[in-house]
Design an enzyme around this catalytic site. Sequence first.
Site, PDB file in Angstrom:
ATOM      1  N   LYS A 161       0.855  -1.190   0.000  1.00 47.09           N
ATOM      2  CA  LYS A 161       0.000   0.000   0.000  1.00 47.09           C
ATOM      3  C   LYS A 161       0.884   1.231   0.000  1.00 47.09           C
ATOM      4  CE  LYS A 161      -1.783  -0.836   4.137  1.00 47.09           C
ATOM      5  NZ  LYS A 161      -1.192  -2.120   4.508  1.00 47.09           N
ATOM      6  N   GLY A 177     -16.371   8.138   3.038  1.00 49.04           N
ATOM      7  CA  GLY A 177     -15.530   9.265   2.641  1.00 49.04           C
ATOM      8  C   GLY A 177     -15.970   9.815   1.303  1.00 49.04           C
ATOM      9  N   CYS A 201      -4.382   2.379  -8.293  1.00 48.79           N
ATOM     10  CA  CYS A 201      -4.729   0.951  -8.393  1.00 48.79           C
ATOM     11  C   CYS A 201      -6.228   0.673  -8.407  1.00 48.79           C
ATOM     12  CB  CYS A 201      -4.066   0.179  -7.254  1.00 48.79           C
ATOM     13  SG  CYS A 201      -2.274   0.144  -7.424  1.00 48.79           S
TER      14      CYS A 201
HETATM   15  P1  NAD Z   1       4.677   3.984 -11.432  1.00 44.68           P
HETATM   16  O1  NAD Z   1       3.974   4.718 -12.496  1.00 44.68           O
HETATM   17  O2  NAD Z   1       4.998   4.648 -10.151  1.00 44.68           O
HETATM   18  O3  NAD Z   1       6.046   3.385 -11.999  1.00 44.68           O
HETATM   19  C1  NAD Z   1       6.153   2.725 -13.227  1.00 44.68           C
HETATM   20  C2  NAD Z   1       7.519   3.034 -13.793  1.00 44.68           C
HETATM   21  O4  NAD Z   1       7.710   2.248 -14.976  1.00 44.68           O
HETATM   22  C3  NAD Z   1       7.707   4.489 -14.197  1.00 44.68           C
HETATM   23  O5  NAD Z   1       8.835   5.024 -13.523  1.00 44.68           O
HETATM   24  C4  NAD Z   1       7.926   4.430 -15.715  1.00 44.68           C
HETATM   25  O6  NAD Z   1       8.819   5.396 -16.179  1.00 44.68           O
HETATM   26  C5  NAD Z   1       8.482   3.026 -15.866  1.00 44.68           C
HETATM   27  N1  NAD Z   1       8.346   2.491 -17.211  1.00 44.68           N
HETATM   28  C6  NAD Z   1       7.297   2.605 -18.069  1.00 44.68           C
HETATM   29  N2  NAD Z   1       7.570   1.962 -19.212  1.00 44.68           N
HETATM   30  C7  NAD Z   1       8.809   1.425 -19.091  1.00 44.68           C
HETATM   31  C8  NAD Z   1       9.628   0.646 -19.925  1.00 44.68           C
HETATM   32  N3  NAD Z   1       9.202   0.270 -21.140  1.00 44.68           N
HETATM   33  N4  NAD Z   1      10.834   0.277 -19.477  1.00 44.68           N
HETATM   34  C9  NAD Z   1      11.247   0.649 -18.257  1.00 44.68           C
HETATM   35  N5  NAD Z   1      10.522   1.388 -17.397  1.00 44.68           N
HETATM   36  C10 NAD Z   1       9.302   1.769 -17.823  1.00 44.68           C
HETATM   37  O7  NAD Z   1       3.804   2.665 -11.189  1.00 44.68           O
HETATM   38  P2  NAD Z   1       3.614   1.873  -9.821  1.00 44.68           P
HETATM   39  O8  NAD Z   1       2.618   2.577  -8.973  1.00 44.68           O
HETATM   40  O9  NAD Z   1       4.944   1.528  -9.246  1.00 44.68           O
HETATM   41  O10 NAD Z   1       2.903   0.555 -10.368  1.00 44.68           O
HETATM   42  C11 NAD Z   1       3.599  -0.384 -11.145  1.00 44.68           C
HETATM   43  C12 NAD Z   1       2.729  -1.625 -11.285  1.00 44.68           C
HETATM   44  O11 NAD Z   1       2.487  -2.196 -10.000  1.00 44.68           O
HETATM   45  C13 NAD Z   1       1.329  -1.344 -11.868  1.00 44.68           C
HETATM   46  O12 NAD Z   1       0.933  -2.444 -12.640  1.00 44.68           O
HETATM   47  C14 NAD Z   1       0.462  -1.213 -10.643  1.00 44.68           C
HETATM   48  O13 NAD Z   1      -0.880  -1.535 -10.910  1.00 44.68           O
HETATM   49  C15 NAD Z   1       1.090  -2.247  -9.729  1.00 44.68           C
HETATM   50  N6  NAD Z   1       0.901  -1.989  -8.292  1.00 44.68           N
HETATM   51  C16 NAD Z   1       0.998  -0.717  -7.818  1.00 44.68           C
HETATM   52  C17 NAD Z   1       0.844  -0.502  -6.445  1.00 44.68           C
HETATM   53  C18 NAD Z   1       0.902   0.888  -5.879  1.00 44.68           C
HETATM   54  O14 NAD Z   1       0.475   1.060  -4.730  1.00 44.68           O
HETATM   55  N7  NAD Z   1       1.399   1.878  -6.586  1.00 44.68           N
HETATM   56  C19 NAD Z   1       0.602  -1.573  -5.578  1.00 44.68           C
HETATM   57  C20 NAD Z   1       0.547  -2.850  -6.105  1.00 44.68           C
HETATM   58  C21 NAD Z   1       0.705  -3.059  -7.475  1.00 44.68           C
END
Ligand code: NAD
Length: 450
Positions: free
Chosen positions: A152, A254, A261
């Site tokens: 989270k 809320g 997500c």
């Molecule tokens: P984010 O947007 O913070 O980070 C993604 C990163 O990937 C970015 O820095 C982007 O520049 C990079 N990127 C994009 N295309 C790329 C490529 N071709 N090569 C290399 N890097 C590349 O995303 P996030 O929040 O970290 O989420 C990532 C994944 O994890 C998503 O699928 C999301 O659903 C999942 N997820 C997110 C969370 C959360 O709380 N943020 C929790 C669980 C799962």
Amino acid sequence: MKICVVGTGYVGLVAGAGFASTGNEVVCCDVDETKIVALRSGRIPIFEPGLAELVEDNVRHGRLVFSSDVRACIPGSRVVILAVGTPMSADGRADLGAVLDVVQTIGEVITEYTIVVLKSTVPVGTNERVTRAILKLTTVPFSVVSNPEFLKEGDAVSDFMKPDRVILGTGDDRAFEVMRKLYLPFQRRSERILRMDPRSAELTKYVSNAYLATRISFINEVAVLCEHLGCDVTMVRHGAGADSRIGTHFFYPGVGYGGSCFPKDVKALMATADDSGFPLEIISAVDRVNTRQKQIPYAKLRRALGENLSDRTIGVWGLAFKPRTDDIREAPAQSLLRSLLEDGATVRVHDPAAMDNVRREYGEGLVYCSDAYEAARGASALCVMTEWQEYRTPDPDRLADLLRPPRVIVDGRNLYRDSGLEERGLTVLGIGYSLFPAGADSRMPGGSGA
Ligand code: NAD
């Protein structure tokens, strides 16, 4: 073990630093050069409690490095973890463009047995799709493991270090054993690893988020009903939640769920279900209720101040989608800001962490206040959209002095019940309890209480 994490965002950076902290050699890479330059010079591009210290410590010990050359980082890594974004595309489906780009590179450059880990949230069937795509490009052995992430934002480091569960979706024993060893240091008293087939692993992530979103939309809908019926949702949630099968956890009314997500994962699950010929009734309603809930602060403002907000100043506290993060993606505050700006209102905003992200999105359209009280200066109403700790006990005298009549507070997080604000002449409009008797106009979302 040598690990390459592709995508250095909220998930990739936390996972990379987490795996480095248990002695692995980790390279975190990203196509975003600015991000990599920042990380290399010791700056953390996101706000996440405890992350800066974790990254700094592992960089200092030489276990964690950063690169913008994805292609160069993959060969030689036993495990390649995909943590790139999977945003919502126009039709609600998960956009797998970034995942498939990286997969293409993996297929082109691996030279020895590689475990490709899908940590990004991806629809059911992606593991098979990725496997097929790599098979077309190489004869080098590899295995694709579905390992969805459950951290989270706001608690990402501790969630990663002490996971409730680690899902490993693979039919390959060799890959499973490598992954199990990688996660062993993160098991607390008992083993948290659940092995399953890749499709079930992929669905588990969506089901978890969809269930949590359902609880939120359910209590939000109950809150609106409470306003219509003259009931108090705080009492109702405690009364119902006292049943241990229900519980009060994650059961707060809320202004709707947001973030990177829940909104996209709910939509993507709906699309997956539609494609399978089995549309989901409950989840569709969850999504609709959430869209309606996000409009409630604006509806309450118009009921309190009148339909014309163009000559009004409105203060907004809390722009991140939840406390302890700077992430504003799909934040409820964004729905409010857009409506207010469309009306031509002057909007004064404050957030302890998300101001830079908001400024990038809204430019000079808003008045940015570095002090929370400044956002209330001259405003007819103040809307509280995120329950940051520093908003919980405001000084009633200061607020009363700074706000202009009619001095309305739209308390989107129910922080100010019995807070003394009303004794100072402020009108507090919360979520799910009625200031007026049942039977008042209940056609607007937000019901009779507004
Ligand atoms: P984010 O947007 O913070 O980070 C993604 C990163 O990937 C970015 O820095 C982007 O520049 C990079 N990127 C994009 N295309 C790329 C490529 N071709 N090569 C290399 N890097 C590349 O995303 P996030 O929040 O970290 O989420 C990532 C994944 O994890 C998503 O699928 C999301 O659903 C999942 N997820 C997110 C969370 C959360 O709380 N943020 C929790 C669980 C799962």
